[in-house]
Write a protein that holds these residues in place. Structure first.
Motif, PDB file in Angstrom:
ATOM      1  N   ASP A  36       0.860  -1.178   0.000  1.00 20.03           N
ATOM      2  CA  ASP A  36       0.000   0.000   0.000  1.00 20.03           C
ATOM      3  C   ASP A  36       0.899   1.232   0.000  1.00 20.03           C
ATOM      4  O   ASP A  36       1.993   1.208   0.573  1.00 20.03           O
ATOM      5  CB  ASP A  36      -0.914   0.015   1.228  1.00 20.03           C
ATOM      6  CG  ASP A  36      -2.056   1.015   1.096  1.00 20.03           C
ATOM      7  OD1 ASP A  36      -3.166   0.590   0.724  1.00 20.03           O
ATOM      8  OD2 ASP A  36      -1.830   2.207   1.349  1.00 20.03           O
ATOM      9  N   ALA A  37       0.450   2.288  -0.643  1.00 14.45           N
ATOM     10  CA  ALA A  37       1.254   3.508  -0.723  1.00 14.45           C
ATOM     11  C   ALA A  37       1.436   4.166   0.639  1.00 14.45           C
ATOM     12  O   ALA A  37       2.403   4.899   0.852  1.00 14.45           O
ATOM     13  CB  ALA A  37       0.605   4.492  -1.694  1.00 14.45           C
ATOM     14  N   ASP A  56       7.566  -2.562   0.984  1.00 16.77           N
ATOM     15  CA  ASP A  56       7.577  -1.104   1.071  1.00 16.77           C
ATOM     16  C   ASP A  56       7.437  -0.431  -0.285  1.00 16.77           C
ATOM     17  O   ASP A  56       7.178   0.777  -0.358  1.00 16.77           O
ATOM     18  CB  ASP A  56       8.861  -0.625   1.751  1.00 16.77           C
ATOM     19  CG  ASP A  56       8.844  -0.902   3.250  1.00 16.77           C
ATOM     20  OD1 ASP A  56       7.745  -0.916   3.836  1.00 16.77           O
ATOM     21  OD2 ASP A  56       9.918  -1.120   3.837  1.00 16.77           O
ATOM     22  N   THR A  57       7.634  -1.198  -1.379  1.00 12.79           N
ATOM     23  CA  THR A  57       7.461  -0.638  -2.716  1.00 12.79           C
ATOM     24  C   THR A  57       6.565  -1.550  -3.539  1.00 12.79           C
ATOM     25  O   THR A  57       6.516  -2.775  -3.312  1.00 12.79           O
ATOM     26  CB  THR A  57       8.800  -0.462  -3.450  1.00 12.79           C
ATOM     27  OG1 THR A  57       9.358  -1.757  -3.726  1.00 12.79           O
ATOM     28  CG2 THR A  57       9.777   0.358  -2.617  1.00 12.79           C
ATOM     29  N   GLY A  59       6.999  -2.217  -6.708  1.00 15.72           N
ATOM     30  CA  GLY A  59       7.839  -3.059  -7.551  1.00 15.72           C
ATOM     31  C   GLY A  59       8.267  -4.325  -6.843  1.00 15.72           C
ATOM     32  O   GLY A  59       8.246  -5.421  -7.426  1.00 15.72           O
ATOM     33  N   ALA A  60       8.665  -4.197  -5.582  1.00 19.65           N
ATOM     34  CA  ALA A  60       9.096  -5.373  -4.822  1.00 19.65           C
ATOM     35  C   ALA A  60       7.957  -6.360  -4.613  1.00 19.65           C
ATOM     36  O   ALA A  60       8.185  -7.568  -4.479  1.00 19.65           O
ATOM     37  CB  ALA A  60       9.663  -4.933  -3.474  1.00 19.65           C
ATOM     38  N   ALA A  61       6.736  -5.866  -4.600  1.00 18.25           N
ATOM     39  CA  ALA A  61       5.587  -6.739  -4.356  1.00 18.25           C
ATOM     40  C   ALA A  61       5.274  -7.653  -5.525  1.00 18.25           C
ATOM     41  O   ALA A  61       4.649  -8.703  -5.359  1.00 18.25           O
ATOM     42  CB  ALA A  61       4.359  -5.893  -4.022  1.00 18.25           C
ATOM     43  N   VAL A  62       5.696  -7.288  -6.744  1.00 16.49           N
ATOM     44  CA  VAL A  62       5.254  -8.023  -7.932  1.00 16.49           C
ATOM     45  C   VAL A  62       6.339  -8.886  -8.566  1.00 16.49           C
ATOM     46  O   VAL A  62       6.069  -9.567  -9.559  1.00 16.49           O
ATOM     47  CB  VAL A  62       4.707  -7.048  -9.007  1.00 16.49           C
ATOM     48  CG1 VAL A  62       3.602  -6.174  -8.425  1.00 16.49           C
ATOM     49  CG2 VAL A  62       5.812  -6.181  -9.600  1.00 16.49           C
ATOM     50  N   THR A  63       7.541  -8.899  -8.016  1.00 19.45           N
ATOM     51  CA  THR A  63       8.674  -9.516  -8.711  1.00 19.45           C
ATOM     52  C   THR A  63       8.481 -10.988  -9.041  1.00 19.45           C
ATOM     53  O   THR A  63       8.999 -11.461 -10.055  1.00 19.45           O
ATOM     54  CB  THR A  63       9.964  -9.349  -7.902  1.00 19.45           C
ATOM     55  OG1 THR A  63       9.750  -9.837  -6.569  1.00 19.45           O
ATOM     56  CG2 THR A  63      10.396  -7.891  -7.855  1.00 19.45           C
ATOM     57  N   ILE A  84       5.039  -0.450 -11.551  1.00 19.83           N
ATOM     58  CA  ILE A  84       5.428  -1.860 -11.431  1.00 19.83           C
ATOM     59  C   ILE A  84       5.933  -2.461 -12.740  1.00 19.83           C
ATOM     60  O   ILE A  84       6.402  -3.602 -12.758  1.00 19.83           O
ATOM     61  CB  ILE A  84       4.245  -2.716 -10.920  1.00 19.83           C
ATOM     62  CG1 ILE A  84       3.086  -2.734 -11.940  1.00 19.83           C
ATOM     63  CG2 ILE A  84       3.774  -2.234  -9.561  1.00 19.83           C
ATOM     64  CD1 ILE A  84       1.931  -3.657 -11.565  1.00 19.83           C
ATOM     65  N   ALA A  85       5.877  -1.706 -13.825  1.00 24.18           N
ATOM     66  CA  ALA A  85       6.162  -2.258 -15.160  1.00 24.18           C
ATOM     67  C   ALA A  85       7.531  -2.922 -15.246  1.00 24.18           C
ATOM     68  O   ALA A  85       7.666  -4.018 -15.816  1.00 24.18           O
ATOM     69  CB  ALA A  85       6.033  -1.163 -16.215  1.00 24.18           C
TER      70      ALA A  85
END
Length: 302
Positions: A36-37, A56-57, A59-63, A84-85
């Motif tokens: 969450d932001a 915390d980011t 991007g890290a959530a979707v790797t 997240i791209a």
């Protein structure tokens, strides 16, 4: 076989946190990641154990996700998708829970042209918000409308559909533009009316705030429940689906003028016929299992 092994939820409000709880309850082996932001929301999510990992980011959530569901306000969808791209696996499916589909589909497709985009809209919710407001049974017996693009991979559509089925939702496949018109009538316009009525009551100079609260009848209390919904989310909904909302608002204005004429000219038959027809709609909703016939619609008090 599970439709997904690793699911990421971005946006941990009512819908996002309910999704995490529902997936954990029905598919306990799925690895869940959340983001969450808001740092405060992330801390709350960690404290209550909402997911296996809260990052915390975005991007890290979707790797390593094979499904990413965006549960952020409609106006934030494009920015989150862009964020997240670079970290998104090439085969990850992207979905969302927004109540406006055509604009979201266009925004996500533009930001993530190489990933399958399968938008969805669970027609469920409460006036409450935040990670602690969610509950696992929110989607049980409620409709989830899937609005895939015309060229969507049918396997991707089936996998997203299966996830919603497993957490108890009833499924409908619909064109995005048609969805937006339908929801303008059934959801967006009622919220707009509720916000307007409650705002009008608060602005009346000859009725004090205490009197509005003290003497509120059941109908007004229901309007205040709707008008308590998240202001950021609904601001974005009206701006994103403005064409359909304005079309339905014009139709409503015309019907309201007809009702005004019936009252002015003491046309009791017109009033009776309208109220009889609308009562039948209420009964149909109950028969479809979309609400409770109990007093106050079965909603708990206290």
């Amino acid at each position: 076989m599970l439709p997904f092994a690793r699911v990421t939820i971005i946006g941990l409000g009512l819908i996002g946190s309910s999704l995490l709880r529902a997936i954990r309850a029905e598919m306990p082996t799925v690895i869940l990641t959340g983001h969450d932001a808001s740092a405060e929301v992330r801390e709350t999510a960690r404290r209550i154990g909402l997911a296996d990992d809260i990052t915390d980011t975005a991007g890290a959530a979707v790797t390593d996700a094979d499904l990413v569901i965006l549960c952020v306000p409609v106006g934030a969808m494009a920015a989150v998708a862009t964020d997240i791209a670079d970290d998104l696996p090439a085969d990850a499916i992207i979905s969302d829970v927004g109540s406006c589909k055509a604009e979201i589909l266009a925004a996500l497709t533009a930001a993530l042209p190489n990933n399958p985009i399968i938008p969805a809209h669970p027609v469920a919710g409460t006036e409450n918000s935040g990670p602690e407001a969610g509950f696992a049974s929110l989607f049980k017996g409620r409709w989830c409308i899937i609005t895939p693009p015309a060229d969507a991979n049918p396997v991707a559509v089936e996998r997203v559909s299966e996830l919603w089925k497993r957490i108890g939702a009833d499924l409908e496949i619909m064109d995005a533009a048609h969805h937006d018109l339908v929801l303008a009538v059934t959801s967006h316009l009622p919220h707009l009316i509720a916000y307007t009525i409650v705002g009008t009551a608060s602005d009346l100079e000859n009725v004090t705030r205490s009197e509005v609260i003290k003497y509120s009848a059941g109908g007004f209390r229901d309007f205040t429940r709707i008008a308590a919904s998240d202001p950021t989310m609904w601001r974005d909904v009206f701006l994103s689906n403005k064409d359909a909302v304005l079309e339905m608002l014009q139709r409503f204005s015309e019907d309201l003028s007809a009702l005004q004429r019936a009252i002015r000219w003491n046309d009791g038959d017109a009033l009776f016929n309208l109220f009889t027809r609308t009562r039948a709609i209420r009964r149909s909703i109950i028969e479809e299992g979309q609400d409770d016939p109990a007093p106050d619609f079965g909603r708990a008090h206290g």
